[in-house]
Design an enzyme around this catalytic site. Structure first.
Site, PDB file in Angstrom:
ATOM      1  N   ARG A  15      39.534  37.870  43.346  1.00 40.11           N
ATOM      2  CA  ARG A  15      38.718  39.048  43.614  1.00 40.11           C
ATOM      3  C   ARG A  15      37.542  38.718  44.533  1.00 40.11           C
ATOM      4  O   ARG A  15      36.915  39.608  45.083  1.00 40.11           O
ATOM      5  CB  ARG A  15      38.187  39.640  42.310  1.00 40.11           C
ATOM      6  CG  ARG A  15      39.228  40.399  41.500  1.00 40.11           C
ATOM      7  CD  ARG A  15      38.566  41.243  40.408  1.00 40.11           C
ATOM      8  NE  ARG A  15      39.559  41.928  39.602  1.00 40.11           N
ATOM      9  CZ  ARG A  15      39.980  41.504  38.422  1.00 40.11           C
ATOM     10  NH1 ARG A  15      39.507  40.380  37.933  1.00 40.11           N
ATOM     11  NH2 ARG A  15      40.878  42.184  37.740  1.00 40.11           N
ATOM     12  N   VAL A  68      43.152  48.781  43.614  1.00 37.73           N
ATOM     13  CA  VAL A  68      43.991  47.630  43.291  1.00 37.73           C
ATOM     14  C   VAL A  68      43.213  46.553  42.540  1.00 37.73           C
ATOM     15  O   VAL A  68      41.995  46.520  42.562  1.00 37.73           O
ATOM     16  CB  VAL A  68      44.641  47.021  44.560  1.00 37.73           C
ATOM     17  CG1 VAL A  68      45.539  48.028  45.231  1.00 37.73           C
ATOM     18  CG2 VAL A  68      43.576  46.527  45.531  1.00 37.73           C
ATOM     19  N   GLU A  69      43.979  45.651  41.889  1.00 33.84           N
ATOM     20  CA  GLU A  69      43.434  44.568  41.057  1.00 33.84           C
ATOM     21  C   GLU A  69      42.425  45.106  40.047  1.00 33.84           C
ATOM     22  O   GLU A  69      41.357  44.542  39.822  1.00 33.84           O
ATOM     23  CB  GLU A  69      42.800  43.473  41.926  1.00 33.84           C
ATOM     24  CG  GLU A  69      43.829  42.619  42.632  1.00 33.84           C
ATOM     25  CD  GLU A  69      43.245  41.322  43.162  1.00 33.84           C
ATOM     26  OE1 GLU A  69      42.219  40.867  42.636  1.00 33.84           O
ATOM     27  OE2 GLU A  69      43.831  40.768  44.099  1.00 33.84           O
ATOM     28  N   GLY A  70      42.776  46.209  39.416  1.00 32.20           N
ATOM     29  CA  GLY A  70      41.911  46.858  38.447  1.00 32.20           C
ATOM     30  C   GLY A  70      41.138  47.976  39.118  1.00 32.20           C
ATOM     31  O   GLY A  70      40.360  47.739  40.031  1.00 32.20           O
TER      32      GLY A  70
END
Length: 766
Positions: free
Chosen positions: A303, A425-427
């Site tokens: 992230r 995306v990615e949470g």
């Protein structure tokens, strides 16, 4: 007494309970500068001593060479419309090593630093599908997991093939019922012995939103591993594992596309009775059940790389466009950038680009030094993607019609349309902000919260006594410290520098003391309900985020030599950041709830507002900050365009805008002479170009100056034009030009079903 207190806290669920998956998430990665702010007394000397490096000569050469060449080779407008990466581009990417940036040199890769990879991703983010194709192999996926956890045999087999682009990876995580809550995946891998006595895994799954899936030939699949016969010696339910699958395996289907905003390659993956050797588990059988830890550790670093790189690129793209455009574009006979409303937008974009770039470099450098900070990475992901989007929105406002009309010359439109992708995306950012940043940070980064929680869950009275006494001392100290720092407005905080920015360290120390004390109040009086109080925890997350951005901004200013010309931008950035912290505190005070909430909401909020951290930048500071990117030169390059590439003057969009801007700025002096003469009625003309011959005759400008003005005005007119399409290019012949096919679900489908139906998978393979 402590035993009774422990029992009461446990029975009343005053403190949040930690599940097994939450424990693994908390144990993954490391606490870094986030812990300093939770302490209430940050060590600014240490934080300012963190590395703020430049790229290596090899990395810089790659950016200046192959990456720059790639930018000039790819026709972004054509690519976004055809959605197909041509063979020539594929060959160039493979030949120049774009797929192996993360892979160590001994396996055929480049072994770039985190900062180096982030810089490549930032510079190529404007290339849409090509940028995505570079990101995925060099961030969370097969290579990163293999480097960290793979067996030597796995590394030797896969990494060289990944480095050359022979293998194109994708990561199979998200499912219809498992998005931000990745721990709830339903994909199943069942361990069994085949007829030859070999231990294997049979997999059934349905994944969606998988980037690069349609063009990938190597899948890193996250699944829940079941081992009913305990063949691996880890019990019947080892847990989440990551297994490598190669295209062509029986029962594995990939190749269909979703159509995401931005039109990059993304699609579903289905599997029906896919059989893989147990050695395909990343890390081998010994790492069965360790997939969740892998994901938490690598997401914590990931992230901080790809998504922030894209967010920073969005902010810099907006800044690099609106600065020049605001001078080239005139209305009411003046550049629009000199109007206060416009300059306010440009100032915010300038300062946010400066802030975000500072955080990108600071955090990437930290990851390169061995930190894997999940909370800081979550902050960067959530904030940079949203701030990048807001900069594009401001940029569209400044560019108006030129931002709306699509075509090769549109500079910001594609980024504006694609920005929501990074936010989700990615949470999804809502959950990242309301659950992860403060929820994880309050437990992991607080000096006493995790030891206290563990003592309560383990019924360990001695550990509880030690932890709770330490916590009480910590809370009382921060309460007193906050009072003193509030009265003195941070004067008692020691700043690590002695210049105009010292005042901001004092205010940050003051803010940190208040933040730490409020965190203690939330842990004790909201406790186990913090998960449900998402808006409250979101405000804590905002305060923490802007304290982090503040320190990275100050670090950048010092690392770049404390340039006086940057002070207007730094002052704007810091006053804005402190205002965001102030507003977060105001929201916490106004919505805390309960008896303590009444004290905070009324007397507390009153004193908070009459003694604020910041009221934000002034109108005059808007103009000064905006001016930093409204003139060509080193400052514009460093704050705005730097890191995004150097467009050729003849290239559409940004190239022609910068060309016009340079000519307009060079012609400013003679242009001003003519405008002044028109104002004084020394000459008469309807517009500037008509006035040029009269100005030459009157001796107001020379012939050379007249030609200079003509070139500038022609370039100005070209730069503000938008694309025009004839009907053959504009219209589609029929609706059949947009084929639509759905593989997932039907009118009769069970909405609760999470696995692909066998018939569905067979139909897909057919």
């Amino acid at each position: 007494m402590f035993a009774r207190t422990l029992k009461y806290i446990k029975d009343a669920q005053i403190l949040p309970r930690i599940s097994d998956t939450e424990r693994q998430a908390l144990e993954a990665g490391s606490v870094w500068i986030d812990g300093e702010f939770f302490s209430g007394n940050p060590d600014f000397q240490s934080m300012m001593g963190e590395a703020y490096p430049a790229l290596s000569s090899e990395e810089q050469a790659f950016l200046d060479g192959p990456v720059e060449e790639l930018l000039h080779r790819v026709d972004s407008w054509k690519l976004r419309n055809t959605r197909r990466i041509d063979d020539d581009t594929w060959s160039f990417l493979r030949e120049k090593g774009f797929f192996g940036l993360i892979i160590p040199k001994e396996y055929g890769g480049s072994g770039f630093s985190t900062l180096g990879r982030s810089s490549v991703m930032m510079k190529t983010s404007q290339l849409g599908p090509v940028g995505t194709l570079i990101v995925i192999p060099n961030t969370l996926g097969a290579a990163e997991l293999l480097i960290a956890y793979g067996t030597e045999q796995q590394k030797d087999h896969y990494l060289p093939r990944l480095a050359t682009g022979e293998l194109v990876p994708c990561f199979g995580l998200t499912e219809p019922t498992a998005g931000s809550d990745a721990a709830s995946i339903k994909a199943e891998g069942r361990v069994f012995k085949d007829e030859d006595g070999e231990i294997k895994v049979k997999l059934n799954f349905a994944k969606r939103y998988i980037t690069l899936a349609p063009i990938a030939n190597l899948v890193s699949l996250a699944c829940q591993l079941h081992d009913p016969d305990n063949l691996l010696g880890k019990g019947e339910l080892p847990g989440i594992s990551v297994i490598l699958l190669e295209k062509g395996m029986d029962g594995l289907y990939l190749g269909d596309h979703h159509l995401p905003i931005g039109a990059f390659d993304n699609g579903p993956i289905f599997g029906e009775d896919v059989v893989a050797p147990v050695d395909h588990i990343i890390g081998g059988p010994d790492m069965a059940g360790q997939g969740w830890r892998m994901l938490m550790e690598q997401l914590g670093g990931g992230r901080a790389v790809s998504l922030p790189a894209g967010g920073v690129a969005s902010a810099k793209a907006a800044a690099s466009a609106v600065g020049p455009y605001s001078i080239v574009r005139e209305q009411f006979n003046i550049p629009v950038g000199l109007m206060e409303g416009v300059s306010a937008k440009i100032a915010r974009t300038t300062a946010l680009a400066y802030i975000m770039e500072s955080s990108r470099i600071y955090v990437c450098a930290g990851v390169d030094r061995g930190h894997h900070p999940p909370v800081i990475s979550a902050i960067l992901k959530q904030q940079t993607t949203e701030l990048g989007q807001s900069c594009l929105i401001d940029g569209m406002d400044v560019m108006a019609g030129a931002g709306v009309m699509q075509g090769p010359n549109n500079i910001l439109g594609d980024g504006y349309k694609s920005a929501p992708v990074a936010v989700t995306v990615e949470g999804a950012n809502i959950l990242t902000r309301t659950l992860m940043i403060f929820g994880q940070g309050a437990v992991r980064c607080h000096p006493y919260a995790l030891p206290t929680l563990e003592a309560v869950q383990n019924d360990d009275v001695d550990a509880f006594r030690k932890a709770i006494l330490g916590w009480m001392r910590h809370s009382v100290t921060n309460f007193g410290r906050g009072i003193v720092r509030g009265i003195t407005r941070g004067a008692t905080v020691k700043a690590p520098v002695d210049d105009e920015t010292a005042r901001y360290f004092k205010k940050l120390g003051w803010a940190s003391s208040r933040f730490a004390f409020l965190t203690d109040l939330a842990m004790f009086f909201v406790g186990g309900k913090l998960k449900q109080r998402g808006k409250l925890s979101g405000r804590f997350a905002d305060a923490l985020s802007w304290m982090v951005f503040s320190i990275t901004t100050l670090r950048r200013f010092q690392a770049e030599g404390a340039r006086k010309e940057d002070l207007p931008v730094v002052h704007w950035a810091m006053k804005y950041s402190l205002l965001q912290i102030q507003q977060a505190f105001d929201g916490i005070y106004g919505n805390f709830g309960g008896p303590i909430g009444w004290i905070l909401k009324y007397p507390g909020r009153f004193f908070l507002r009459i003694n604020p951290l910041s009221n934000g930048p002034s109108d005059s500071e808007d103009r000064a900050a905006a001016a930093a990117i409204q003139s060509p030169g080193e400052q514009y390059q460093r704050i705005a365009l730097g890191g995004l590439g150097s467009p050729l003057p003849e290239s559409p969009g940004m190239g022609r805008l910068l060309h016009a801007w340079r000519l307009v700025c060079e012609a400013q002096a003679p242009t001003f002479k003519i405008k002044k003469a028109l104002h004084k009625k020394q000459i008469k003309a309807a517009n500037l170009l008509e006035a040029v011959p009269e100005a030459v005759k009157a001796g107001i400008v020379t012939n050379d100056e007249a030609e200079q003005i003509k070139r500038a005005e022609k370039a100005r007119l070209d730069a503000i034009q938008v694309d025009v399409f004839d009907k053959d290019d504009y219209y589609l012949d029929s609706l059949s030009d947009i084929p639509v096919k759905t593989r997932f679900g039907s009118e009769d489908a069970n909405d609760d079903e999470t696995m692909a139906e066998p018939a569905l998978a067979r139909a897909a393979n057919d």
